[in-house]
Design an enzyme around this catalytic site. Structure first.
Site, PDB file in Angstrom:
ATOM      1  N   CYS A   1      70.071  26.948  67.093  1.00  0.00           N
ATOM      2  CA  CYS A   1      71.330  26.714  68.052  1.00  0.00           C
ATOM      3  C   CYS A   1      70.788  26.768  69.499  1.00  0.00           C
ATOM      4  CB  CYS A   1      72.365  27.582  67.764  1.00  0.00           C
ATOM      5  SG  CYS A   1      71.896  29.438  67.866  1.00  0.00           S
TER       6      CYS A   1
ATOM      7  N   ARG B   1      59.017  27.466  61.367  1.00  0.00           N
ATOM      8  CA  ARG B   1      58.672  28.996  61.610  1.00  0.00           C
ATOM      9  C   ARG B   1      57.257  28.983  61.089  1.00  0.00           C
ATOM     10  NH1 ARG B   1      63.701  32.775  60.621  1.00  0.00           N
ATOM     11  NH2 ARG B   1      65.004  31.596  61.855  1.00  0.00           N
TER      12      ARG B   1
ATOM     13  N   GLU C   1      55.396  31.163  59.455  1.00  0.00           N
ATOM     14  CA  GLU C   1      55.511  32.416  58.711  1.00  0.00           C
ATOM     15  C   GLU C   1      54.201  33.370  58.661  1.00  0.00           C
ATOM     16  OE1 GLU C   1      58.098  33.776  57.609  1.00  0.00           O
ATOM     17  OE2 GLU C   1      59.758  32.043  57.707  1.00  0.00           O
TER      18      GLU C   1
ATOM     19  N   ARG D   1      60.675  30.744  51.141  1.00  0.00           N
ATOM     20  CA  ARG D   1      60.206  31.133  52.366  1.00  0.00           C
ATOM     21  C   ARG D   1      59.281  30.003  52.868  1.00  0.00           C
ATOM     22  NH1 ARG D   1      60.704  35.333  55.947  1.00  0.00           N
ATOM     23  NH2 ARG D   1      61.376  36.740  54.087  1.00  0.00           N
TER      24      ARG D   1
ATOM     25  N   GLU E   1      73.270  24.617  60.734  1.00  0.00           N
ATOM     26  CA  GLU E   1      73.615  25.646  61.771  1.00  0.00           C
ATOM     27  C   GLU E   1      75.311  25.432  62.217  1.00  0.00           C
ATOM     28  OE1 GLU E   1      71.911  28.132  62.862  1.00  0.00           O
ATOM     29  OE2 GLU E   1      72.868  28.554  64.881  1.00  0.00           O
TER      30      GLU E   1
ATOM     31  N   ASP F   1      74.742  39.165  57.133  1.00  0.00           N
ATOM     32  CA  ASP F   1      74.018  38.551  56.155  1.00  0.00           C
ATOM     33  C   ASP F   1      74.518  38.440  54.985  1.00  0.00           C
ATOM     34  OD1 ASP F   1      71.938  37.917  58.096  1.00  0.00           O
ATOM     35  OD2 ASP F   1      70.518  39.527  57.343  1.00  0.00           O
TER      36      ASP F   1
ATOM     37  N   GLU G   1      68.184  36.800  51.807  1.00  0.00           N
ATOM     38  CA  GLU G   1      69.067  36.195  52.675  1.00  0.00           C
ATOM     39  C   GLU G   1      69.443  34.616  52.773  1.00  0.00           C
ATOM     40  OE1 GLU G   1      68.144  36.953  56.942  1.00  0.00           O
ATOM     41  OE2 GLU G   1      69.568  35.488  57.397  1.00  0.00           O
TER      42      GLU G   1
ATOM     43  N   ASN H   1      73.651  33.628  57.352  1.00  0.00           N
ATOM     44  CA  ASN H   1      74.038  34.460  58.235  1.00  0.00           C
ATOM     45  C   ASN H   1      75.398  34.047  59.016  1.00  0.00           C
ATOM     46  OD1 ASN H   1      73.322  33.128  60.540  1.00  0.00           O
ATOM     47  ND2 ASN H   1      71.201  34.253  60.524  1.00  0.00           N
TER      48      ASN H   1
ATOM     49  N   CYS I   1      77.644  31.840  65.868  1.00  0.00           N
ATOM     50  CA  CYS I   1      76.520  30.775  65.207  1.00  0.00           C
ATOM     51  C   CYS I   1      76.254  31.372  63.772  1.00  0.00           C
ATOM     52  CB  CYS I   1      75.552  30.530  65.944  1.00  0.00           C
ATOM     53  SG  CYS I   1      74.034  31.692  65.865  1.00  0.00           S
TER      54      CYS I   1
ATOM     55  N   ARG J   1      67.063  28.127  50.580  1.00  0.00           N
ATOM     56  CA  ARG J   1      67.088  29.640  50.280  1.00  0.00           C
ATOM     57  C   ARG J   1      68.785  29.377  49.252  1.00  0.00           C
ATOM     58  NH1 ARG J   1      65.993  33.851  53.889  1.00  0.00           N
ATOM     59  NH2 ARG J   1      63.755  33.613  54.453  1.00  0.00           N
TER      60      ARG J   1
HETATM   61  N1  SER Z   1      70.677  30.882  65.041  1.00  0.00           N
HETATM   62  C1  SER Z   1      70.785  31.704  63.964  1.00  0.00           C
HETATM   63  C2  SER Z   1      69.503  32.351  63.405  1.00  0.00           C
HETATM   64  O1  SER Z   1      68.494  31.818  63.747  1.00  0.00           O
HETATM   65  C3  SER Z   1      71.635  31.035  62.793  1.00  0.00           C
HETATM   66  O2  SER Z   1      70.973  30.006  62.142  1.00  0.00           O
HETATM   67  O3  SER Z   1      69.600  32.909  62.330  1.00  0.00           O
HETATM   68 ZN    ZN Z   2      72.624  30.199  65.550  1.00  0.00          ZN
END
Ligand code: SER
Ligand code: ZN
Length: 498
Positions: A306, A336, A338, A347, A355, A416, A429, A432, A457, A464
């Site tokens: 976001c 990411r 990781e 993962r 989002e 979460d 998870e 969220n 957000c 997942r």
């Molecule tokens: N921006 C939030 C996060 O990174 C929701 O996607 O967890």
């Molecule tokens: Zn977000």
């Protein structure tokens, strides 16, 4: 809190004690301004050698010495300038001693750049800075260093996320049909395949159809009834955005690093000729030579999805009639790097997620937050028929900024949604949902026509959702809930590999 700054003022001309010292005396009123009587900054020492004036300033909570140093600079310039044509050329903080309390007795050494030394006596910290520039003093850097030391001490205490994880909902029991690791089964069936890059998969037609079905369910169950519309958020994120959102602080915070992006220094074909020739001749990539042709990183690939949205509202005032804004983005993956080992499909470094983002008055934001929370529950429990629980955790954006405090202004908080993986009994998870308070509108200077502006957000990962779904329901469509099956057009036939 006790602060003591020994500040060196370089003047444009030599002056006498007789001229300057009375001015320092007169400055006391300026240094006290804004503080309760007797609690402002004080000059406790002074010396003069030709054009170099050293002043020692002390204060407590009110009027930091670095502020006082600039007040004094202005005062000196005023008094010396008009009549005596002497100006202040430069200020240097020769020695800055800062004594303050930290939340706990540190369990190990605390290190910080720009600090000459950091020492503790119980919960009392002494931070020493030497030879700090005018700019350093002016930018309130000292306050940031104090906060960071407090944060580091706190981190030593809590270190893990577990401290901020409170289960607030346990779902009803749903049937489970599988006990194996779904990642392994996905790979065995060639529904996904690992790529040459770490923790990255290519999605075959079968898993792609399931991901599409989750999207369709999401739209149908959540976005249509709540009136969310689609946007496309950029995925290459300039440093300036992460500096404002606070995510620049999270270049490393334990769980993962962002992927950074680098751009060429030049578009001149001549500059690139040799590197390209080497590739043509050897078939190898001359990485070192390429590095020479590249700029340092200019930002990174979206990992929280976001933050780059906020360019849209940055510097704007949103009309009341346009609020609340309700949007979602699934225009591309987020990334990411990781840490730790690969964890299979659940993962991954290249992550596909939706989002959900909403902006409005604090009341609107909270109301939408609660509506969404219920819809996410419906999607997971009633459509996908997953065994889930919900937990209140440290707001994601605070955690990703490396801040651990759970209490934030404006009622911000993250819930979460976790689903159990029967093959190893752990909770994953999946989704969220957060009320982010006023942190984003503030950071990006977005305002409402009337009243405060807040935002929320929510992020949900397809990898997942599908890992949880397949882990609980298995791969036989007969065992999949009807309410979800209606979103599947047709599962493509497995491709046979010989
Ligand atoms: N921006 C939030 C996060 O990174 C929701 O996607 O967890
Ligand atoms: Zn977000």
């Amino acid at each position: 809190m006790k602060l003591r700054l020994s500040c060196l003022y370089t003047l444009t001309k030599e002056v006498s004690e007789k001229l300057v010292y009375p001015i320092l005396k007169d400055a006391s009123e300026v240094l006290e301004r804004g503080a309760p009587p007797g609690e402002g900054a004080k000059i406790v020492g002074k010396s003069l050698s030709k054009d170099k004036l050293t002043v020692v300033i002390e204060s407590g909570t009110y009027v930091r010495p670095h502020d006082a140093a600039f007040r004094l600079k202005n005062f000196l310039s005023q008094k010396l300038g008009k009549e005596h044509h002497v100006g202040v050329k430069e200020i240097v903080g020769k020695l800055y001693e800062i004594i303050f309390d930290v939340p706990a007795t540190p369990s190990e050494e605390v290190k910080l750049p720009y600090a000459k030394s950091i020492s503790f006596k119980g919960k009392t910290c002494t931070l020493i800075l030497e030879d700090v520039s005018e700019e350093f003093l002016q930018k309130n850097t000292v306050d940031r260093m104090i906060s960071l030391i407090k944060e580091k001490v706190e981190f030593q205490q809590y270190g893990t996320r577990e401290e901020h994880h409170k289960i607030i909902y346990e779902g009803s029991t749903k049937p489970m049909h599988f006990t194996e690791d779904p990642s392994q089964e996905l790979i065995n069936r060639k529904w996904v395949k690992r790529t040459p890059h770490r923790n990255q998969f290519i999605f075959g037609p079968q898993i792609t159809e399931l991901a599409e079905a989750v999207k369709r369910a999401y739209v149908d169950v959540i976005y249509k009834p709540l009136g969310f519309v689609e946007m496309m958020f950029p995925k290459i994120v300039d440093w300036s955005i992460w500096k404002k959102s606070g995510h620049a602080r999270a270049l490393y915070h334990g769980g993962f690093n962002p992927y950074l992006f680098i751009t060429p220094k030049t578009a001149d074909p001549k500059a690139w000729e040799e590197v390209c020739d080497k590739i043509k001749i050897t078939g190898e990539i001359p990485s070192e030579d390429i590095m020479d042709l590249l700029e340092p990183p200019r930002g990174g690939l979206a990992f929280a999805q976001c933050p780059p949205f906020w360019t849209y509202l940055e510097g704007e005032t949103v009309a009341s009639e346009s609020l609340p804004i309700k949007v979602f983005d699934w225009s591309g993956p987020t990334y990411r790097y990781e840490s730790g080992g690969a964890h299979g499909f659940e993962r991954v470094d290249e992550l596909h997620r939706i989002e959900t983002l909403w902006v409005g008055s604090p009341d609107q934001v909270q109301e939408i937050n609660l509506e969404l929370r219920e819809k996410f529950r419906v999607l997971m429990e009633e459509v996908l028929e997953l065994n889930i629980r919900q937990a209140l955790v440290t707001p994601w954006f605070m955690e990703q900024k490396g801040v651990l405090d759970e209490s934030v202004e404006g009622g911000a908080g993250t819930v979460d949604y976790e689903a159990i993986l029967p093959y190893n009994g752990s909770w994953l998870e999946v989704q969220n949902c957060s009320n982010n308070g006023d942190s984003y509108p503030k950071a990006f200077n977005a305002k409402a026509q009337k009243g405060e502006l807040a935002s929320g957000c929510a992020g949900g990962s397809f990898e997942r959702y599908l890992s949880a779904f397949l882990a609980q329901k298995g791969f036989d469509p007969e065992n999949w809930p009807k309410k979800f099956r209606k979103y599947i057009t047709v599962i493509p036939e497995d491709v046979k590999f010989l």
